[in-house]
Scaffold this motif. Structure first.
Motif, PDB file in Angstrom:
ATOM      1  N   ASN A 104       0.803  -1.221   0.000  1.00 40.23           N
ATOM      2  CA  ASN A 104       0.000   0.000   0.000  1.00 40.23           C
ATOM      3  C   ASN A 104       0.833   1.267   0.000  1.00 40.23           C
ATOM      4  OD1 ASN A 104      -2.999  -0.483   0.009  1.00 40.23           O
ATOM      5  ND2 ASN A 104      -2.351  -1.969   1.540  1.00 40.23           N
ATOM      6  N   ILE A 105       2.139   1.130  -0.161  1.00 41.21           N
ATOM      7  CA  ILE A 105       2.978   2.290  -0.466  1.00 41.21           C
ATOM      8  C   ILE A 105       2.718   2.715  -1.908  1.00 41.21           C
ATOM      9  CG2 ILE A 105       5.378   3.035  -0.777  1.00 41.21           C
ATOM     10  CD1 ILE A 105       6.147   1.213   1.531  1.00 41.21           C
ATOM     11  N   ILE A 108       0.844   5.967  -2.755  1.00 40.46           N
ATOM     12  CA  ILE A 108       1.650   7.131  -2.378  1.00 40.46           C
ATOM     13  C   ILE A 108       2.705   7.400  -3.445  1.00 40.46           C
ATOM     14  CG2 ILE A 108       3.224   8.061  -0.635  1.00 40.46           C
ATOM     15  CD1 ILE A 108       1.771   6.307   1.425  1.00 40.46           C
ATOM     16  N   MET A 130      -4.988  10.187   1.714  1.00 39.53           N
ATOM     17  CA  MET A 130      -4.085   9.051   1.532  1.00 39.53           C
ATOM     18  C   MET A 130      -3.469   8.627   2.858  1.00 39.53           C
ATOM     19  SD  MET A 130      -2.260   9.938  -2.116  1.00 39.53           S
ATOM     20  CE  MET A 130      -1.604   8.310  -2.344  1.00 39.53           C
ATOM     21  N   SER A 133      -6.196   6.670   4.699  1.00 37.85           N
ATOM     22  CA  SER A 133      -6.417   5.366   4.070  1.00 37.85           C
ATOM     23  C   SER A 133      -5.253   4.419   4.304  1.00 37.85           C
ATOM     24  CB  SER A 133      -6.631   5.538   2.559  1.00 37.85           C
ATOM     25  OG  SER A 133      -7.879   6.125   2.289  1.00 37.85           O
ATOM     26  N   PHE A 134      -4.021   4.934   4.264  1.00 34.26           N
ATOM     27  CA  PHE A 134      -2.861   4.084   4.488  1.00 34.26           C
ATOM     28  C   PHE A 134      -2.879   3.507   5.898  1.00 34.26           C
ATOM     29  CE2 PHE A 134       1.624   3.486   5.747  1.00 34.26           C
ATOM     30  CZ  PHE A 134       1.990   2.548   4.801  1.00 34.26           C
ATOM     31  N   ALA A 137      -5.410   0.757   5.872  1.00 39.79           N
ATOM     32  CA  ALA A 137      -4.941  -0.438   5.176  1.00 39.79           C
ATOM     33  C   ALA A 137      -3.988  -1.244   6.048  1.00 39.79           C
ATOM     34  CB  ALA A 137      -4.250  -0.043   3.863  1.00 39.79           C
ATOM     35  N   TYR A 250      -7.369   2.582  -2.312  1.00 44.99           N
ATOM     36  CA  TYR A 250      -7.380   2.299  -0.875  1.00 44.99           C
ATOM     37  C   TYR A 250      -8.741   1.786  -0.410  1.00 44.99           C
ATOM     38  CZ  TYR A 250      -2.746   4.052   0.297  1.00 44.99           C
ATOM     39  OH  TYR A 250      -1.393   4.209   0.412  1.00 44.99           O
ATOM     40  N   CYS A 279     -10.110   3.292   5.659  1.00 45.67           N
ATOM     41  CA  CYS A 279      -9.801   3.239   4.222  1.00 45.67           C
ATOM     42  C   CYS A 279     -10.843   3.998   3.420  1.00 45.67           C
ATOM     43  CB  CYS A 279      -9.742   1.786   3.743  1.00 45.67           C
ATOM     44  SG  CYS A 279      -8.301   0.858   4.304  1.00 45.67           S
TER      45      CYS A 279
END
Length: 320
Positions: A104-105, A108, A130, A133-134, A137, A250, A279
């Motif tokens: 999940n990088i 970004i 973001m 959401s990160f 995740a 996400y 998310c």
């Protein structure tokens, strides 16, 4: 076309993509147990190419213009080919928490590369969404981790998959200014399939021994999460920025939680539900638009004009 209607159509197409990509995780559980990473990627891509090729012939799409081929080749190699193999392999080596953190990088990186290479804006709402959401995740991944441990190889593979995904999206964006979403997806999928041909022997051997259910899941992955979802993604990407599209993905962890609950009977815990909610909240924030004031676009990301329709000087003229 009215800009608001264009935005709605792009949002609808993006929604189709993330829902189908979320459903892919359920199918990969079955197919991945019987097929090796490269063979699964090749089988999926061949099924996708077959469906997309038939549609292109029926619609008489023809070959993409020469100016689009650079983006198609790069996205085909990085996203359709390298990403799928690396992710299939990496997720066999690491637990769910590590995979969620590393893979999940990708969104970004999409936003950063889009800003650097395409001139996309990075408004505060996108960055804030973001970040939320990160965090969600990672919470989902950690809560669903089976505690199987992680290897350095697996971490590196997941990281490379995230880089391949980001590079593929950013490379795809300019091609969509020169060719249709269907052309870019079809020929990108074909490039990925050709790149995966070294795994053809494994695919033939494993297909002869795999149960029908695993093979059907592989075909499903090619027809829906690949052929359909990548086409709707390309359609939406042509009408917005790479960063905003990356942030949309996400929503996938939250949808995976819901689908696992409904299809597999895996009841999510409190942390899982909270992560899924984060998310979705982050996606909503990243895709929201500030009130447009006279003489300005608010935070710089609120223009209702799709990226593909802006002047080339914006940096977005002719990329997950």
């Amino acid at each position: 076309m009215n800009p608001r209607r264009t935005d709605l159509l792009a949002a609808g197409a993006a929604t189709v993509s993330v829902v189908l990509w979320a459903s892919a995780f359920v199918s990969i559980r079955s197919a991945g147990a019987e097929y090796s990473p490269g063979a699964l990627a090749l089988g999926r891509l061949l099924a996708g190419v077959l469906v997309l090729g038939v549609i292109c012939v029926v619609r008489r799409e023809g070959w993409p213009p020469r100016s689009a081929w650079r983006g198609i080749l790069i996205s085909g190699l990085l996203w359709f080919g390298f990403y799928m193999v690396a992710l299939n392999w990496g997720e066999q080596q690491v637990d769910a928490g590590t995979a969620a953190l590393v893979v999940n990088i990708g969104p970004i990186l999409v936003a950063l590369l889009g800003a650097r290479l395409l001139g996309d804006a990075m408004p505060p709402r996108l960055l804030a969404g973001m970040a939320v959401s990160f965090a969600g995740a990672v919470a989902v991944g950690l809560s669903m981790s089976g505690g199987g441990g992680s290897s350095l190889l697996g971490v590196v593979l997941c990281l490379l998959a995230a880089v391949g995904y980001a590079g593929g999206v950013v490379a795809q964006k300019p091609a969509l200014a020169q060719a249709s979403a269907l052309q870019v997806t079809t020929f990108g999928c074909l490039v990925g399939a050709v790149a995966c041909l070294p795994f053809a022997g494994q695919l033939v051997t494993e297909a002869a021994e795999a149960p029908v259910s695993a093979t059907l899941n592989m075909v499903y992955l090619g027809v829906f999460p690949t052929a359909l979802a990548f086409t709707t993604w390309a359609y939406a990407l042509a009408r917005t920025t790479a960063g905003r599209m990356g942030a949309t993905t996400y929503a996938v962890p939250a949808l995976v939680v819901l689908m696992s609950w409904l299809a597999l009977g895996e009841v999510p815990g409190v942390l899982t539900l909270a992560g899924g909610a984060l998310c979705l909240l982050g996606v909503a924030v990243s895709r929201s638009r500030p009130s447009v004031k006279a003489g300005g676009d608010g935070d710089g990301g609120g223009s209702p004009i799709p990226t593909a329709e802006r002047p080339a000087s914006s940096g977005a003229g002719r990329a997950d």
